[in-house]
Design a protein around this motif. Structure first.
Motif, PDB file in Angstrom:
ATOM      1  N   ALA A  36      41.935  -8.451 -10.391  1.00  0.00           N
ATOM      2  CA  ALA A  36      41.028  -9.599 -10.421  1.00  0.00           C
ATOM      3  C   ALA A  36      41.766 -10.873 -10.852  1.00  0.00           C
ATOM      4  O   ALA A  36      41.548 -11.953 -10.283  1.00  0.00           O
ATOM      5  N   GLN A  37      42.675 -10.765 -11.846  1.00  0.00           N
ATOM      6  CA  GLN A  37      43.440 -11.934 -12.288  1.00  0.00           C
ATOM      7  C   GLN A  37      44.322 -12.463 -11.156  1.00  0.00           C
ATOM      8  O   GLN A  37      44.424 -13.674 -10.939  1.00  0.00           O
ATOM      9  N   ILE A  38      44.964 -11.547 -10.460  1.00  0.00           N
ATOM     10  CA  ILE A  38      45.839 -11.938  -9.357  1.00  0.00           C
ATOM     11  C   ILE A  38      45.017 -12.614  -8.261  1.00  0.00           C
ATOM     12  O   ILE A  38      45.386 -13.677  -7.750  1.00  0.00           O
ATOM     13  N   ALA A  39      43.881 -12.013  -7.914  1.00  0.00           N
ATOM     14  CA  ALA A  39      43.015 -12.578  -6.875  1.00  0.00           C
ATOM     15  C   ALA A  39      42.505 -13.958  -7.287  1.00  0.00           C
ATOM     16  O   ALA A  39      42.519 -14.903  -6.485  1.00  0.00           O
ATOM     17  N   ASP A  40      42.068 -14.096  -8.540  1.00  0.00           N
ATOM     18  CA  ASP A  40      41.531 -15.374  -9.017  1.00  0.00           C
ATOM     19  C   ASP A  40      42.566 -16.490  -8.926  1.00  0.00           C
ATOM     20  O   ASP A  40      42.247 -17.617  -8.534  1.00  0.00           O
ATOM     21  N   ARG A  41      43.785 -16.180  -9.314  1.00  0.00           N
ATOM     22  CA  ARG A  41      44.833 -17.209  -9.266  1.00  0.00           C
ATOM     23  C   ARG A  41      45.070 -17.712  -7.850  1.00  0.00           C
ATOM     24  O   ARG A  41      45.434 -18.863  -7.646  1.00  0.00           O
ATOM     25  N   LEU A  42      44.867 -16.851  -6.867  1.00  0.00           N
ATOM     26  CA  LEU A  42      45.116 -17.215  -5.471  1.00  0.00           C
ATOM     27  C   LEU A  42      43.858 -17.668  -4.737  1.00  0.00           C
ATOM     28  O   LEU A  42      43.928 -18.040  -3.565  1.00  0.00           O
ATOM     29  N   GLY A  43      42.717 -17.619  -5.425  1.00  0.00           N
ATOM     30  CA  GLY A  43      41.471 -17.975  -4.764  1.00  0.00           C
ATOM     31  C   GLY A  43      41.050 -16.957  -3.723  1.00  0.00           C
ATOM     32  O   GLY A  43      40.408 -17.300  -2.718  1.00  0.00           O
ATOM     33  N   LEU A  44      41.411 -15.684  -3.957  1.00  0.00           N
ATOM     34  CA  LEU A  44      41.074 -14.599  -3.044  1.00  0.00           C
ATOM     35  C   LEU A  44      40.050 -13.680  -3.691  1.00  0.00           C
ATOM     36  O   LEU A  44      39.835 -13.731  -4.908  1.00  0.00           O
ATOM     37  N   THR A  45      39.464 -12.823  -2.894  1.00  0.00           N
ATOM     38  CA  THR A  45      38.638 -11.748  -3.442  1.00  0.00           C
ATOM     39  C   THR A  45      39.537 -10.559  -3.762  1.00  0.00           C
ATOM     40  O   THR A  45      40.650 -10.444  -3.222  1.00  0.00           O
ATOM     41  N   LYS A  46      39.060  -9.668  -4.633  1.00  0.00           N
ATOM     42  CA  LYS A  46      39.825  -8.446  -4.904  1.00  0.00           C
ATOM     43  C   LYS A  46      40.002  -7.645  -3.621  1.00  0.00           C
ATOM     44  O   LYS A  46      41.056  -7.038  -3.406  1.00  0.00           O
ATOM     45  N   GLY A  47      38.977  -7.662  -2.762  1.00  0.00           N
ATOM     46  CA  GLY A  47      39.078  -6.941  -1.490  1.00  0.00           C
ATOM     47  C   GLY A  47      40.223  -7.433  -0.631  1.00  0.00           C
ATOM     48  O   GLY A  47      40.873  -6.639   0.057  1.00  0.00           O
ATOM     49  N   SER A  48      40.486  -8.747  -0.678  1.00  0.00           N
ATOM     50  CA  SER A  48      41.613  -9.299   0.094  1.00  0.00           C
ATOM     51  C   SER A  48      42.942  -8.761  -0.437  1.00  0.00           C
ATOM     52  O   SER A  48      43.859  -8.464   0.335  1.00  0.00           O
ATOM     53  N   VAL A  49      43.055  -8.656  -1.760  1.00  0.00           N
ATOM     54  CA  VAL A  49      44.278  -8.106  -2.340  1.00  0.00           C
ATOM     55  C   VAL A  49      44.421  -6.639  -1.942  1.00  0.00           C
ATOM     56  O   VAL A  49      45.495  -6.192  -1.524  1.00  0.00           O
ATOM     57  N   TYR A  50      43.308  -5.893  -2.042  1.00  0.00           N
ATOM     58  CA  TYR A  50      43.356  -4.476  -1.697  1.00  0.00           C
ATOM     59  C   TYR A  50      43.616  -4.244  -0.213  1.00  0.00           C
ATOM     60  O   TYR A  50      44.118  -3.182   0.167  1.00  0.00           O
ATOM     61  N   PHE A  51      43.303  -5.211   0.628  1.00  0.00           N
ATOM     62  CA  PHE A  51      43.624  -5.100   2.049  1.00  0.00           C
ATOM     63  C   PHE A  51      45.140  -4.989   2.238  1.00  0.00           C
ATOM     64  O   PHE A  51      45.621  -4.246   3.097  1.00  0.00           O
ATOM     65  N   HIS A  52      45.887  -5.731   1.434  1.00  0.00           N
ATOM     66  CA  HIS A  52      47.356  -5.731   1.540  1.00  0.00           C
ATOM     67  C   HIS A  52      48.009  -4.645   0.695  1.00  0.00           C
ATOM     68  O   HIS A  52      49.059  -4.106   1.071  1.00  0.00           O
ATOM     69  N   PHE A  53      47.406  -4.349  -0.450  1.00  0.00           N
ATOM     70  CA  PHE A  53      47.956  -3.356  -1.381  1.00  0.00           C
ATOM     71  C   PHE A  53      46.799  -2.485  -1.858  1.00  0.00           C
ATOM     72  O   PHE A  53      45.908  -2.984  -2.552  1.00  0.00           O
ATOM     73  N   PRO A  54      46.778  -1.201  -1.510  1.00  0.00           N
ATOM     74  CA  PRO A  54      45.607  -0.365  -1.767  1.00  0.00           C
ATOM     75  C   PRO A  54      45.289  -0.108  -3.239  1.00  0.00           C
ATOM     76  O   PRO A  54      44.190   0.335  -3.557  1.00  0.00           O
TER      77      PRO A  54
END
Length: 198
Positions: A36-54
């Motif tokens: 969530a911290q990583i996603a927030d810093r990039l303005g992404l959803t957690k789902g977007s991060v999980y799309f690239h890294f499961p």
């Protein structure tokens, strides 16, 4: 075939996630970093991060992998310049210290090997020991090492000494910086490693 703009965007997003994750892992460690911290810093959803890294563990593993592949190009460049043996090892150590100082991915990779997930991480230290051993093998062939030197044992200890030197230099307040400390480390060691003059 040229990449489509969509492929380029996916690659750029993946790279941004990896970079931000490295910054978070370096600053906070594995357990205190969240997707969530990583996603927030990039303005992404957690789902977007999980799309690239499961998973967070897979993201950590990719940071470590990215930090463990930087040395082969450096060795190839030195080979092309004819720098081998102990000279190559000293130069490689200085370059490694500079990159550990300046490259967040390398620092994160080193930290993750100590406090990251217990399974699934590549071992960057094994790769570094192998690089040191290869330089020492060339030094033996060139007559740069004392007769009877145990190259495997020396490789392990040189890698450990280098890693400890750069980590202490990075954490200690004030100058000199890690690159200078590693250079001093080699100045102290080389007289003991080289064979005595004929």
């Amino acid at each position: 075939m040229a990449e489509t703009s969509r492929q380029q965007q996916k690659a750029a997003t993946r790279a941004a996630i990896l970079r931000t994750a490295a910054e978070e892992f370096d600053a906070r460690g594995y357990s205190a970093t969240s997707v969530a911290q990583i996603a927030d810093r990039l303005g992404l959803t957690k789902g977007s991060v999980y799309f690239h890294f499961p998973s967070k563990a897979e993201l950590a593993a990719e940071v470590v992998r990215a930090g463990s592949v930087v040395w082969e190009p450096v060795l190839r460049e030195m080979d092309g310049e004819g720098v081998t043996g102990l000279d190559a090892l000293r130069r490689l150590s200085a370059e490694a210290a500079r990159r550990f100082r300046d490259d967040v991915t390398l620092r994160a990779a080193a930290r993750l090997t100590g406090d990251g997930p217990t399974d699934g991480l590549p071992d960057p230290f094994a790769g570094w020991i192998d690089v040191v051993r290869r330089c020492l093998d060339r030094a033996v062939g060139a007559g740069e090492l004392r007769a009877g030197t145990d190259v495997d044992e020396l490789a392990w200890h040189l890698a450990a000494a280098f890693l400890g030197t750069q980590e202490l230099a990075r954490r200690a307040p004030g100058p000199p910086d890690p690159v200078e400390r590693v250079d001093q480390h080699w100045t102290l060691l080389l007289d003991d490693l080289r064979p005595p003059p004929a």
